[in-house]
Write an enzyme that holds these catalytic residues in place. Sequence first.
Site, PDB file in Angstrom:
ATOM      1  N   HIS A  30       0.811  -1.225   0.000  1.00 14.99           N
ATOM      2  CA  HIS A  30       0.000   0.000   0.000  1.00 14.99           C
ATOM      3  C   HIS A  30       0.843   1.274   0.000  1.00 14.99           C
ATOM      4  O   HIS A  30       0.304   2.369  -0.117  1.00 14.99           O
ATOM      5  CB  HIS A  30      -0.952  -0.006   1.199  1.00 14.99           C
ATOM      6  CG  HIS A  30      -2.055  -1.011   1.057  1.00 14.99           C
ATOM      7  ND1 HIS A  30      -3.274  -0.699   0.509  1.00 14.99           N
ATOM      8  CD2 HIS A  30      -2.103  -2.338   1.348  1.00 14.99           C
ATOM      9  CE1 HIS A  30      -4.033  -1.784   0.476  1.00 14.99           C
ATOM     10  NE2 HIS A  30      -3.346  -2.798   0.987  1.00 14.99           N
ATOM     11  N   ASP A  66       3.364   9.439  -1.181  1.00 16.52           N
ATOM     12  CA  ASP A  66       2.195   8.678  -0.731  1.00 16.52           C
ATOM     13  C   ASP A  66       1.982   7.525  -1.710  1.00 16.52           C
ATOM     14  O   ASP A  66       2.056   7.736  -2.925  1.00 16.52           O
ATOM     15  CB  ASP A  66       0.956   9.598  -0.750  1.00 16.52           C
ATOM     16  CG  ASP A  66       0.009   9.342   0.418  1.00 16.52           C
ATOM     17  OD1 ASP A  66      -0.033   8.199   0.893  1.00 16.52           O
ATOM     18  OD2 ASP A  66      -0.683  10.292   0.834  1.00 16.52           O
TER      19      ASP A  66
HETATM   20  P1  ADQ Z   1      -3.005   6.297   4.649  1.00 13.32           P
HETATM   21  O1  ADQ Z   1      -1.589   6.776   4.757  1.00 13.32           O
HETATM   22  O2  ADQ Z   1      -3.711   6.158   5.920  1.00 13.32           O
HETATM   23  O3  ADQ Z   1      -3.105   4.926   3.829  1.00 13.32           O
HETATM   24  P2  ADQ Z   1      -5.009   7.576   2.792  1.00 13.32           P
HETATM   25  O4  ADQ Z   1      -4.985   6.805   1.553  1.00 13.32           O
HETATM   26  O5  ADQ Z   1      -5.170   9.037   2.542  1.00 13.32           O
HETATM   27  O6  ADQ Z   1      -3.723   7.421   3.690  1.00 13.32           O
HETATM   28  O7  ADQ Z   1      -6.213   7.057   3.646  1.00 13.32           O
HETATM   29  C1  ADQ Z   1      -6.613   7.689   4.793  1.00 13.32           C
HETATM   30  C2  ADQ Z   1      -8.050   7.288   5.147  1.00 13.32           C
HETATM   31  O8  ADQ Z   1      -8.293   7.699   6.480  1.00 13.32           O
HETATM   32  C3  ADQ Z   1      -9.061   7.977   4.255  1.00 13.32           C
HETATM   33  O9  ADQ Z   1     -10.092   7.083   3.943  1.00 13.32           O
HETATM   34  C4  ADQ Z   1      -9.562   9.124   5.121  1.00 13.32           C
HETATM   35  O10 ADQ Z   1     -10.911   9.466   4.921  1.00 13.32           O
HETATM   36  C5  ADQ Z   1      -9.389   8.576   6.519  1.00 13.32           C
HETATM   37  N1  ADQ Z   1      -9.117   9.699   7.427  1.00 13.32           N
HETATM   38  C6  ADQ Z   1      -8.048  10.516   7.446  1.00 13.32           C
HETATM   39  N2  ADQ Z   1      -8.200  11.478   8.388  1.00 13.32           N
HETATM   40  C7  ADQ Z   1      -9.388  11.266   8.963  1.00 13.32           C
HETATM   41  C8  ADQ Z   1     -10.127  11.908   9.998  1.00 13.32           C
HETATM   42  N3  ADQ Z   1      -9.679  13.003  10.630  1.00 13.32           N
HETATM   43  N4  ADQ Z   1     -11.312  11.390  10.335  1.00 13.32           N
HETATM   44  C9  ADQ Z   1     -11.780  10.313   9.713  1.00 13.32           C
HETATM   45  N5  ADQ Z   1     -11.150   9.665   8.736  1.00 13.32           N
HETATM   46  C10 ADQ Z   1      -9.965  10.128   8.362  1.00 13.32           C
HETATM   47  C11 ADQ Z   1      -2.185   4.011   3.220  1.00 13.32           C
HETATM   48  C12 ADQ Z   1      -1.187   4.618   2.233  1.00 13.32           C
HETATM   49  C13 ADQ Z   1      -1.932   5.407   1.161  1.00 13.32           C
HETATM   50  C14 ADQ Z   1      -2.937   4.492   0.460  1.00 13.32           C
HETATM   51  C15 ADQ Z   1      -3.796   3.738   1.461  1.00 13.32           C
HETATM   52  C16 ADQ Z   1      -4.625   2.644   0.783  1.00 13.32           C
HETATM   53  O11 ADQ Z   1      -0.265   5.454   2.914  1.00 13.32           O
HETATM   54  O12 ADQ Z   1      -1.019   5.947   0.215  1.00 13.32           O
HETATM   55  O13 ADQ Z   1      -3.781   5.269  -0.354  1.00 13.32           O
HETATM   56  O14 ADQ Z   1      -3.004   3.098   2.460  1.00 13.32           O
HETATM   57  O15 ADQ Z   1      -3.821   1.799   0.019  1.00 13.32           O
END
Ligand code: ADQ
Length: 462
Positions: free
Chosen positions: A158, A366
Amino acid sequence: MSRLIVISNRVSAPDGSTSGAQGGLAVALQAALREMGGIWFGWSGELTDEFTGQINFQRNEGVTTATIDLEAQDVDEYYNGYANRTLWPLFHYRIDLAEFERSFAGGYQRVNERFAETVRPLIEPDDVLWVQDYHMFPLGQELRRRGCKNNRIGFFLHIPWPPRRLLSALPEAHQLIETLFAYDVIGFHTQEWMESFIDFARAEMEAVVSPGGVLRIGYKSVQLVVAPIGIDATEFAALAASDKARDSYEQMRRSADGRTMIVGVDRLDYSKGLEERFLAYERFLNENPAERKEVFLLQIAPPSRASVESYQRIRSGLEGVSGRINGAHADLDWVPIRYVNQGYPRDVLAGVYRAARIGLVTPLRDGMNLVAKEYVAAQDPEDPGVLILSRFAGAAVQMEQAVLVNPYSVEEVSDAILLALRMPRDERIARWRALMDGVEQEDVIWWRKRFADALMAVPEPV
Ligand code: ADQ
């Protein structure tokens, strides 16, 4: 029919009873588990004095989860140590933050063996296994060693795969990568991450790659596939249309008091480029006095991995920068940055996204970034906001109609904010439509199918 066994660090039950993978990924994996039957296996998040391998089974809405507790030393060395202090920074190009300790590597290997040992008796000869992410690199090999010779086993990463020269700093790089050849398929979000992987394997391990994406070292081979993850666009659109989302949308509009809102939503992590984002926004305020009090930035950033020192530092660093900017610019009736350290339910988040004219998603690196896709999915088709997206997020490959920026350049990000604020409605709609088509077509179901198809296409072991 084959069952599916998903293995990841943490598991997520449909009723939300265990945390870990959330949102689209959890929904997609739960749907796959419902269809195929099977088990989602991982760490409970709980500690035990002595590891026993006792499994706690739960069944919720047609999905069975199986979790184990770990010892404090396991969590220190494997999770806080190797996963979050060694691999995470290194794989996000932050060699300056990566810590290399043999005890971490040892703990990581031990926990992977414990996972393998515990899950092994649950696996039947026909089961298809899908291992998730950087916590579990050696798991496939440990399962093969324990007799899972004929099961199809896939692995999905991921996070980014770092450039070869960076990865060379990892003392166990060769061993770790060799273990990956125990999988049938390895999936990456982008071509770039896959190419970095191939580059290392070729240059350092004399691997050979075929045009069909099969990588070989000696008699071992593995199929590589690019499968960018998406969100559950249908689920998210439904969330955005819910009463809760409408309430939060209206609450945001009221509290904005006629000003334009820019939103950032990220786990509090140094890879997300939050400090650079604040500085770029400050530059925008300084350069554009006329627009200054017409906007505000809402940054939602719930703390994560709080027991790791680099995360404590980024947190206090951000408090310093946001406090300084607010101190320097705020007025009686206006605060430039609203900085909020907590998580919100996804429907509330959907309303917040919709109320924001700009989605500011500027990670320094990312794997994908799902916030960018959620922001797009939550917009009003008649009056959509503008996505400003880092070129260094995996999502940038699929989202070229966003305003793409170099997140390290405060000038570029500041210019992008101005451009987005002034963007005419026609152009906003045209860009949004193209982005939304992509988000809908290449959603999380598409992602799961793309990976599963690659795994099922691998010739059956004899
Ligand atoms: P993350 O680094 O966690 O994931 P991301 O893909 O942006 O990053 O996912 C974050 C998730 O958490 C989103 O669904 C978002 O809505 C939720 N989230 C963030 N802040 C929040 C808040 N304050 N309240 C509620 N929900 C919140 C890792 C990798 C990414 C990759 C994903 C999936 O780092 O690059 O996209 O896995 O593979």
